[in-house]
Enzyme design. Structure first.
Site, short mmCIF file in Angstrom:
data_model
loop_
_atom_site.label_atom_id
_atom_site.label_comp_id
_atom_site.label_asym_id
_atom_site.label_seq_id
_atom_site.Cartn_x
_atom_site.Cartn_y
_atom_site.Cartn_z
N SER A 117 0.68 -1.17 -0.07
CA SER A 117 0.10 -0.09 0.09
C SER A 117 0.84 1.11 0.17
CB SER A 117 -0.79 -0.07 1.20
OG SER A 117 -1.42 1.28 1.42
N TYR A 122 -2.78 -1.22 10.32
CA TYR A 122 -2.87 -1.25 8.77
C TYR A 122 -1.41 -0.85 8.44
CZ TYR A 122 -4.10 -1.17 4.11
OH TYR A 122 -4.34 -1.21 2.69
P1 NAD Z 1 -11.07 -6.48 -0.55
O1 NAD Z 1 -11.48 -6.39 0.70
O2 NAD Z 1 -11.72 -6.73 -1.61
O3 NAD Z 1 -10.01 -7.45 -0.58
C1 NAD Z 1 -9.55 -8.43 0.30
C2 NAD Z 1 -9.39 -9.71 0.44
O4 NAD Z 1 -8.66 -10.46 1.43
C3 NAD Z 1 -10.83 -10.21 0.32
O5 NAD Z 1 -11.28 -11.27 -0.45
C4 NAD Z 1 -10.88 -11.09 1.73
O6 NAD Z 1 -12.01 -12.01 1.88
C5 NAD Z 1 -9.70 -11.55 1.82
N1 NAD Z 1 -9.27 -11.85 3.26
C6 NAD Z 1 -9.36 -11.02 4.40
N2 NAD Z 1 -8.63 -11.94 5.56
C7 NAD Z 1 -8.41 -13.23 4.93
C8 NAD Z 1 -7.99 -14.13 5.43
N3 NAD Z 1 -7.66 -14.43 6.86
N4 NAD Z 1 -7.44 -15.24 4.70
C9 NAD Z 1 -7.56 -15.13 3.41
N5 NAD Z 1 -8.25 -14.16 2.53
C10 NAD Z 1 -8.59 -12.80 3.52
O7 NAD Z 1 -10.24 -5.21 -0.78
P2 NAD Z 1 -9.12 -4.82 -1.76
O8 NAD Z 1 -8.96 -3.49 -1.82
O9 NAD Z 1 -9.15 -5.66 -2.93
O10 NAD Z 1 -7.71 -5.44 -0.90
C11 NAD Z 1 -6.75 -6.26 -1.43
C12 NAD Z 1 -5.47 -5.72 -0.94
O11 NAD Z 1 -5.02 -4.79 -1.60
C13 NAD Z 1 -5.46 -5.69 0.69
O12 NAD Z 1 -4.11 -6.26 1.01
C14 NAD Z 1 -5.13 -4.01 0.61
O13 NAD Z 1 -4.51 -3.88 1.98
C15 NAD Z 1 -4.47 -3.70 -0.59
N6 NAD Z 1 -4.67 -2.47 -1.06
C16 NAD Z 1 -5.90 -2.03 -1.23
C17 NAD Z 1 -6.04 -0.56 -1.28
C18 NAD Z 1 -7.29 -0.06 -1.80
O14 NAD Z 1 -7.51 1.24 -1.82
N7 NAD Z 1 -8.49 -0.82 -2.07
C19 NAD Z 1 -4.89 0.28 -1.37
C20 NAD Z 1 -3.88 -0.14 -0.88
C21 NAD Z 1 -3.60 -1.51 -0.79
#
Ligand code: NAD
Length: 270
Positions: free
Chosen positions: A151, A164
């Protein structure tokens, strides 16, 4: 020839958001993809259709897919997940540590249990999956690729989201340490640092035009990113186009890491 032709990839948290987009993009590039999901019960029902459409898209691209349930925070689950994928396919070439959660609270009110939960999924989960992947890569002797979904908060503080921000900062040195440790054995380890991306994690502002506009006002490029834009960076880092890149975090953030407050020369007025 597609960039990931014939490769086998495992994407954690691959049923929604960025992970789902990575799974689809990898298949578009020719990779067979194992999609890990964690949720169960009602939550799993809500994402069932998304998982099914991702799987049918992967098959339409002529690739194999499999769906594996595991909580990446649990060592036994992670080991069982790798065993299942390796039983079915015999190999994994690419691991994407994408699963992640966040919990918000002023730090003085943050519970130990929420702090531990975030660290357990984001950081211990990434370590556990990386360790299993590395064991397999070393045993197979043909190298491999690990890409961590970090991130912008790997380097930008995030008040009221302490666990986080701590987890993503940790992911930065997890990436660099593993990259250095295994560079001589054919294993590349990199990270992607997304900015504000329209995914379920951000539903608080994604579905509210006013809040979305407020979020976007902070982003130099002027808009939130899409999961597909992030998936494209993963596909590059997974491919041989990135064969000389290891230990790096590529920020795909619309300029968020550029100190947007310095768009105007407020610190040196005329
Ligand atoms: P999202 O909530 O759609 O995806 C997160 C996924 O992780 C979900 O499918 C959830 O079921 C899964 N998950 C949660 N706990 C888990 C566990 N214990 N075991 C297995 N799977 C688990 O959100 P996203 O935005 O697609 O996030 C994906 C990644 O991207 C994350 O690591 C997040 O920190 C990172 N990220 C997202 C953003 C954003 O703006 N959306 C920005 C920076 C980083």
């Amino acid at each position: 020839m597609k960039r990931l032709d014939g490769r086998y990839a495992l994407v954690t948290g691959g049923s929604t958001g960025i992970g789902r987009a990575i799974a689809i993009r990898f298949a578009q590039e020719g990779a067979n993809v194992a999609i890990n999901y964690h949720s169960s019960g009602e939550e799993a029902e809500l994402t069932r259709e998304e998982v099914e459409t991702a799987c049918s898209t992967i098959r339409e691209y002529g690739c194999e897919e499999m769906v594996v349930q595991a909580n990446v925070a649990r060592e036994d689950d992670v080991q069982a997940m790798f065993a299942r994928v390796l039983d079915a396919w015999g190999r994994i070439d690419i691991l994407v540590n994408n699963a992640g959660i966040q919990k918000a609270a002023p730090t003085e009110d943050m519970s130990v249990s929420d702090y531990d939960k975030v660290l357990a999924v984001n950081l211990r989960g990434s370590f556990l999956c990386a360790r299993e992947a590395i064991r397999h890569f070393l045993a197979r002797g043909q190298g491999g690729v690990i890409i961590n979904d970090s991130s912008v908060h790997q380097i930008i503080p995030k008040p009221t989201f302490t666990p986080y921000a701590v987890s993503k900062a940790g992911m930065g040195n997890l990436t660099r340490t593993l990259a250095l440790e295994y560079a001589g054995r054919g294993i590349r380890v990199n990270a992607v640092g997304p900015g504000a991306i329209a995914t379920p994690m951000n539903k608080a502002w994604v579905e509210d035009p006013e809040k979305k506009a407020e979020v976007e006002s902070h982003i130099p490029i002027g808009r939130a990113g899409t999961p597909e834009e992030i998936a494209a960076v993963f596909a590059f880092l997974a491919s041989d186009d990135a064969s000389y890149i290891t230990g790096q975090t590529v920020y795909a953030c619309g300029g968020l890491t550029l100190y947007p407050d310095f768009r105007t020369a407020w610190s040196s007025p005329d």
